[in-house]
Design a protein around this motif. Structure first.
Motif, mmCIF file in Angstrom:
data_model
loop_
_atom_site.group_PDB
_atom_site.id
_atom_site.type_symbol
_atom_site.label_atom_id
_atom_site.label_comp_id
_atom_site.label_asym_id
_atom_site.label_seq_id
_atom_site.Cartn_x
_atom_site.Cartn_y
_atom_site.Cartn_z
ATOM 1 N N VAL A 138 0.853 -1.186 0.000
ATOM 2 C CA VAL A 138 0.000 0.000 0.000
ATOM 3 C C VAL A 138 0.889 1.235 0.000
ATOM 4 C CG1 VAL A 138 -1.712 1.312 1.307
ATOM 5 C CG2 VAL A 138 -1.860 -1.183 1.212
ATOM 6 N N THR A 139 0.596 2.164 -0.879
ATOM 7 C CA THR A 139 1.283 3.456 -0.909
ATOM 8 C C THR A 139 0.306 4.532 -0.466
ATOM 9 O OG1 THR A 139 2.647 2.732 -2.771
ATOM 10 C CG2 THR A 139 2.579 5.096 -2.311
ATOM 11 N N VAL A 140 0.719 5.337 0.488
ATOM 12 C CA VAL A 140 -0.090 6.474 0.942
ATOM 13 C C VAL A 140 0.719 7.738 0.690
ATOM 14 C CG1 VAL A 140 -1.373 7.503 2.841
ATOM 15 C CG2 VAL A 140 -1.109 5.016 2.729
ATOM 16 N N THR A 141 0.166 8.612 -0.123
ATOM 17 C CA THR A 141 0.847 9.861 -0.445
ATOM 18 C C THR A 141 -0.169 10.828 -1.037
ATOM 19 O OG1 THR A 141 2.830 10.794 -1.488
ATOM 20 C CG2 THR A 141 1.519 9.287 -2.827
ATOM 21 N N ALA A 142 0.204 12.097 -1.108
ATOM 22 C CA ALA A 142 -0.639 13.072 -1.786
ATOM 23 C C ALA A 142 -0.692 12.743 -3.272
ATOM 24 C CB ALA A 142 -0.090 14.475 -1.570
ATOM 25 N N PRO A 143 -1.796 13.040 -3.942
ATOM 26 C CA PRO A 143 -1.922 12.683 -5.367
ATOM 27 C C PRO A 143 -0.767 13.235 -6.204
ATOM 28 C CG PRO A 143 -4.018 13.468 -4.494
ATOM 29 C CD PRO A 143 -2.994 13.717 -3.432
ATOM 30 N N GLU A 144 -0.383 12.467 -7.219
ATOM 31 C CA GLU A 144 0.665 12.857 -8.162
ATOM 32 C C GLU A 144 0.189 12.596 -9.572
ATOM 33 O OE1 GLU A 144 4.226 10.639 -7.427
ATOM 34 O OE2 GLU A 144 4.205 11.036 -5.272
ATOM 35 N N ARG A 220 6.340 9.623 0.739
ATOM 36 C CA ARG A 220 5.590 8.449 0.285
ATOM 37 C C ARG A 220 5.732 7.388 1.372
ATOM 38 N NH1 ARG A 220 7.361 7.172 -5.938
ATOM 39 N NH2 ARG A 220 6.237 8.863 -7.018
ATOM 40 N N LEU A 221 4.607 6.878 1.821
ATOM 41 C CA LEU A 221 4.598 5.865 2.857
ATOM 42 C C LEU A 221 4.201 4.538 2.236
ATOM 43 C CD1 LEU A 221 2.622 7.929 5.538
ATOM 44 C CD2 LEU A 221 5.071 8.012 5.007
ATOM 45 N N TYR A 222 5.056 3.541 2.401
ATOM 46 C CA TYR A 222 4.829 2.219 1.816
ATOM 47 C C TYR A 222 4.610 1.210 2.940
ATOM 48 C CZ TYR A 222 7.041 4.471 -2.236
ATOM 49 O OH TYR A 222 7.370 5.319 -3.258
ATOM 50 N N PHE A 223 3.517 0.458 2.845
ATOM 51 C CA PHE A 223 3.170 -0.538 3.860
ATOM 52 C C PHE A 223 3.093 -1.919 3.207
ATOM 53 C CE2 PHE A 223 1.470 3.502 5.257
ATOM 54 C CZ PHE A 223 1.674 3.523 6.623
ATOM 55 N N ASN A 224 3.984 -2.815 3.593
ATOM 56 C CA ASN A 224 3.861 -4.225 3.235
ATOM 57 C C ASN A 224 2.910 -4.819 4.269
ATOM 58 O OD1 ASN A 224 4.251 -6.683 1.981
ATOM 59 N ND2 ASN A 224 6.264 -7.048 2.872
ATOM 60 N N VAL A 225 1.650 -4.992 3.895
ATOM 61 C CA VAL A 225 0.596 -5.227 4.882
ATOM 62 C C VAL A 225 0.853 -6.490 5.686
ATOM 63 C CG1 VAL A 225 -1.876 -5.557 5.203
ATOM 64 C CG2 VAL A 225 -1.050 -3.942 3.484
ATOM 65 N N THR A 226 1.142 -7.586 5.016
ATOM 66 C CA THR A 226 1.611 -8.792 5.694
ATOM 67 C C THR A 226 2.681 -9.427 4.823
ATOM 68 O OG1 THR A 226 1.096 -11.041 6.435
ATOM 69 C CG2 THR A 226 -0.423 -10.058 4.833
ATOM 70 N N ALA A 227 3.883 -9.477 5.346
ATOM 71 C CA ALA A 227 5.000 -10.049 4.596
ATOM 72 C C ALA A 227 4.950 -11.564 4.571
ATOM 73 C CB ALA A 227 6.326 -9.593 5.198
ATOM 74 N N ASN A 228 4.120 -12.155 5.425
ATOM 75 C CA ASN A 228 4.088 -13.613 5.557
ATOM 76 C C ASN A 228 2.644 -14.086 5.724
ATOM 77 O OD1 ASN A 228 4.510 -16.314 6.101
ATOM 78 N ND2 ASN A 228 5.781 -15.990 7.922
ATOM 79 N N PRO A 229 1.840 -13.995 4.683
ATOM 80 C CA PRO A 229 0.439 -14.416 4.822
ATOM 81 C C PRO A 229 0.282 -15.897 5.156
ATOM 82 C CG PRO A 229 0.978 -13.983 2.512
ATOM 83 C CD PRO A 229 2.126 -13.483 3.325
#
Length: 863
Positions: A138-144, A220-229
């Motif tokens: 998931v990337t969270v950032t202001a629109p580009e 830019r904030l990057y979230f690897n939501v679950t690295a080990n599902p």
């Protein structure tokens, strides 16, 4: 556990050939059919005079994409990027449900909903797990706009590739969005980071306050939501292949690790958190000594300690207390501990991230245990209370980190630029001190770890192991060149086509950490948390030459994006295949499964002979596994009375890494254990038993022990470590005494091979963890390999026990591998975590030797 054996290749039609200098056929393949062939290693795409004459194979583009430079793959579409994720089937057995946390099947719908909240949240699939489940980034950032995204990418490239220019670039200072990476749930039964991140993403998606708007405009904030599902669902630390992913970053054997590696390369975060559990109170890096000697520790410590203070204040500020909640105050190991929690090996996510320019990287261990015994014994209400607290603690650490990024954006980016600048120009490292890292208390000589970087590494070309190592370096974003002409460097001459790793490059620390011998740190600390030596230069079977000094300016070196293929087949006569690489073993097993009559070489040199009649099949497997078949001389040809080899079926009581390695080499493997044998294992399905863990002969029922002994009486055993030796000695197969060294010892060791069938042609280095050696050798016991005299440890941590026993001096000169007519015992760890690739063939040779002896009835007595 999934079967990880390489899929057999489809028929390959050879449409053209070229001759090497030795007359072998270099393969120019054309693959029949439309579906792509299994890929084991990438082709070259240099298009230069270095091309071998082999045309590019149909799958070259796909193979190149696996290791192409990150910038060539980066998606420069704008943000947000709408992606509708298909839901996963509901799974009521998901272990996170009991804790009141988000089950894996609810994540995709949740991310769809988050994307719909506004224009800040974007989702992409970063890869798939070993069990085939999607990894969501998931990337969270202001629109580009797309144009703005391309500008961000150009700035990212400039920071890495031209750091001196980037340091002066006003646009970067004003407009570059600081990348932040949050990695969650890498250990599947450490769940709450995922839920804390999902809550934070939801808050960021809609918050209208000025601070949030400013943060997302400049980050830019990057979230690897679950690295080990796989582990999240199963409630296990490991993934579906049984691997601890937070020990895999040197080897990158697992798809989840490779996905995280690519995120690091593509996004180039300046700050990262890896959310774990459970240490009470919350443990926040930086760590105790020893510190990784290959990164710019002054920059790393400065930022990591400062952010740790903010996280500590935020966690303690939640108001949880030992008396009321069972939560201890947070701790920072660098400040609060003497040793025992180090950042020495780059197998951990934050330590690996540092080599890609992350100047503040943290493992954060949230406090209250909810896994393992607690999961099964505590009431659901208590588990959910703990999980709620853990989620809040992880959220506090996340919010504090974002505050740190907002306050220090300019200096974080400047320090990342400085990391790359030092590497690019070959600048000296800056030792940590009160002067170089002001504001960090307690710095002493015990914290100073630096290294002397060589001017270059040279890797002579032409072997499968070298090609693998080159591709691995490239996959890690290490720059590799190849010589267009013969040259001389460091007092040695090298032919055209030799690979050179110029150590004046942005990620020199990563190049060195992979290729250098490492260091013996036994006298630095009394204990290590995990491995202490891991050198690919010593353990992967490739020749790696460090060149201390001298210039490279006069050399004609061209960058490569993939290693050149080495596959070739002699044009006439019987063929010889050296089993000196795991790919060669896989090629052999492929031929045996196709019914080819292969015999071991009469030379006893660890090679096999393939009849000329099987040349077409040899051509196919040479291309699939990138191995070379040379012409067999008369001395290699085996007499007609010697039985041909046949596929080896292995019953294996081994670790997950060993099982994975056996299947990589193409063996048919049936996992066994004490429980499996007690339940009644069908021994007719096995030719040999391999034991290293999980099989206790004394714990077998009488019938199971009788069946085991009957099998061993007519078949072979390969044992590793104390457990393997106990089975072999207990069954009376080998008259030796196994001596256990320090159980915490590990690292790279020097060995001497004695030329037997198991270690013929093996490297002169090996790997140990809890080393074992053998004494009191009885009749019929053969020494295959011994620890080197003097001090065998090259790099790692190996101390004697308190009584003076168990150390490297006690092992020096002692046998490390022994064999007899029906058993081979290893005191080393040649398949450890699927890592020491150059050692794999020793186990393969042992399995083949034991299976051949049992099938042919041949018993070779030796003293």
């Amino acid at each position: 556990m999934r079967n990880t054996t390489t899929t057999p290749a489809r028929p390959v039609l050879i449409t053209a050939v070229a001759l090497t200098a030795t007359g072998s056929l270099l393969l120019t393949p054309h693959t029949a059919g439309a579906d792509p062939k299994p890929v084991t290693r990438a082709d070259t795409r240099e298009g230069s005079a270095l091309d071998t004459g082999a045309a590019k194979s149909p799958e070259s583009a796909a193979r190149r994409a696996l290791i192409a430079p990150a910038a060539a793959r980066t998606d420069t579409r704008g943000y947000p990027r709408r992606q509708s994720l298909a839901p996963d089937p509901e799974n009521p057995a998901d272990k996170s449900l009991k804790l009141g946390l988000t089950p894996y099947h609810a994540i995709a719908p949740k991310l769809n909903a988050l994307q719909a909240l506004g224009d800040r949240v974007s989702v992409e699939v970063a890869g798939t797990s070993a069990g085939g489940r999607r990894l969501f980034l998931v990337t969270v950032t202001a629109p580009e706009t797309a144009r703005q995204a391309r500008a961000q990418e150009r700035m990212r490239e400039l920071i890495e590739n031209a750091p001196a220019a980037a340091a002066k670039d006003r646009t970067i200072k004003a407009d570059y969005k600081t990348p932040v990476f949050v990695n969650n749930n890498i250990h599947g039964n450490e769940w709450e980071g995922t839920d804390a991140s999902l809550k934070l993403i939801e808050q960021l998606a809609t918050a209208g306050d000025a601070r949030t708007r400013d943060l997302l405009a400049h980050s830019r904030l990057y979230f690897n939501v679950t690295a080990n599902p796989d582990g999240r669902i199963a409630g296990t630390r490991a993934n579906a292949d049984g691997f601890d992913l937070n020990r895999d970053f040197v080897t990158a054997s697992q798809p989840e690790t490779r996905a995280m590696r690519q995120i690091e390369i593509d996004k180039q975060p300046a700050v990262m958190l890896d959310l774990h559990g459970y240490v009470n109170g919350t443990l926040i890096e930086p760590t105790t000594p020893p510190h990784g000697e290959n990164y710019e520790y002054d920059l790393f410590l400065k930022n990591t300690y400062a952010n740790a203070l903010g996280m500590e204040a935020a966690v303690n500020g939640l108001g949880y207390t030992p008396a009321k909640d069972g939560v201890q105050p947070a701790q920072i190991p660098f400040r609060d501990q003497d040793e025992g929690w180090d950042d020495w090996p780059p197998i951990f996510t934050p330590q690996y991230a540092a080599f890609h320019g992350t100047v503040a990287a943290h493992t954060v261990e949230i406090p209250l245990t909810v896994n393992n015994a607690a999961y099964t014994t505590l009431p659901v209400e208590e588990l959910r209370r703990r999980s709620a607290i853990n989620t809040a603690v992880a959220g506090a650490a996340l919010r504090a980190t974002l505050d740190f990024v907002g306050a220090h954006r300019a200096s974080l980016v400047a320090d990342q630029i400085e990391v790359f600048r030092r590497g690019s120009v070959g600048a000296a490292q800056v030792p940590v001190s009160a002067q170089s890292v002001p504001g960090v208390p307690g710095i002493g000589p015990e914290d100073v770890y630096t290294t002397a970087f060589p001017r270059a590494y040279v890797l002579p070309a032409g072997t499968t192991s070298t090609a693998r190592l080159v591709d691995h370096l490239l996959a890690n974003d290490v720059r590799v060149t190849r010589a267009a002409r013969a040259f001389r460097l460091g007092g040695r001459s090298y032919p055209r086509g030799t690979y050179v790793v110029d150590m004046r490059q942005p990620k020199r620390g990563l190049a060195n950490v992979l290729l250098a011998d490492g260091r013996d740190i036994s006298d630095k600390v009394s204990v290590m948390y995990d491995i202490s030596g891991w050198s690919l230069g010593r353990l992967w079977g490739a020749e790696v030459v460090a060149v201390p000094g001298g210039g490279l300016s006069g050399l004609s070196l061209r960058p490569v994006s993939a290693a050149a293929p080495v596959a070739s087949v002699a044009p006439r006569g019987d063929l010889r295949l050296r089993l000196d690489d795991p790919n060669a073993v896989a090629a052999l097993n492929s031929l045996l499964k196709q019914g080819v009559s292969v015999r071991r070489s009469a030379e006893g040199d660890g090679s096999v002979v393939v009849p000329a009649s099987a040349r077409a099949k040899a051509v196919a497997v040479a291309r699939t596994y990138d191995v070379s078949f040379t012409a067999a001389s008369a001395t290699h040809l085996t007499g007609t009375g010697v039985a041909p080899l046949r596929p080896v079926r292995v019953a294996a009581a081994v670790t997950a890494g060993e099982l994975f390695a056996l299947r990589e080499m193409g063996f048919d493997v049936a996992p066994v254990s004490t429980a499996v044998l007690n339940a009644g294992f069908d021994w007719s399905t096995a030719d040999v038993l391999f034991v290293s863990a999980g099989l206790d002969r004394a714990a077998l029922t009488a019938s199971a022990r009788s069946a085991l002994d009957a099998f061993l009486a007519g078949h072979g055993l390969v044992g590793r470590g104390a457990d393997g030796a106990a089975v072999g000695v207990g069954a009376g197969l080998l008259d030796v005494t196994a001596v256990e060294g320090n159980g915490d010892a590990n690292g790279v060791v020097r060995v001497v091979n004695w030329g037997g069938p198991v270690t013929a042609g093996a490297p002169d280095h090996s790997f140990v963890y809890a080393p074992v050696w053998f004494t009191d050798l009885g009749p019929g016991v053969r020494v295959e390999q011994a620890y080197a005299a003097g001090s065998p440890l090259v790099s790692g941590h190996w101390r004697a026990l308190a009584d003076g026993s168990g150390g490297p001096s006690a092992a020096a000169g002692r046998p490390s591998v022994v064999s007899g007519p029906h058993a081979v015992l290893f005191g080393t760890e040649p398949l450890f975590r699927d890592h020491p690739k150059g050692e794999f063939p020793q186990v393969a040779q042992a399995l083949i030797t034991m299976a051949q002896a049992s099938s042919s009835g041949l018993v070779e007595e030796s003293g």
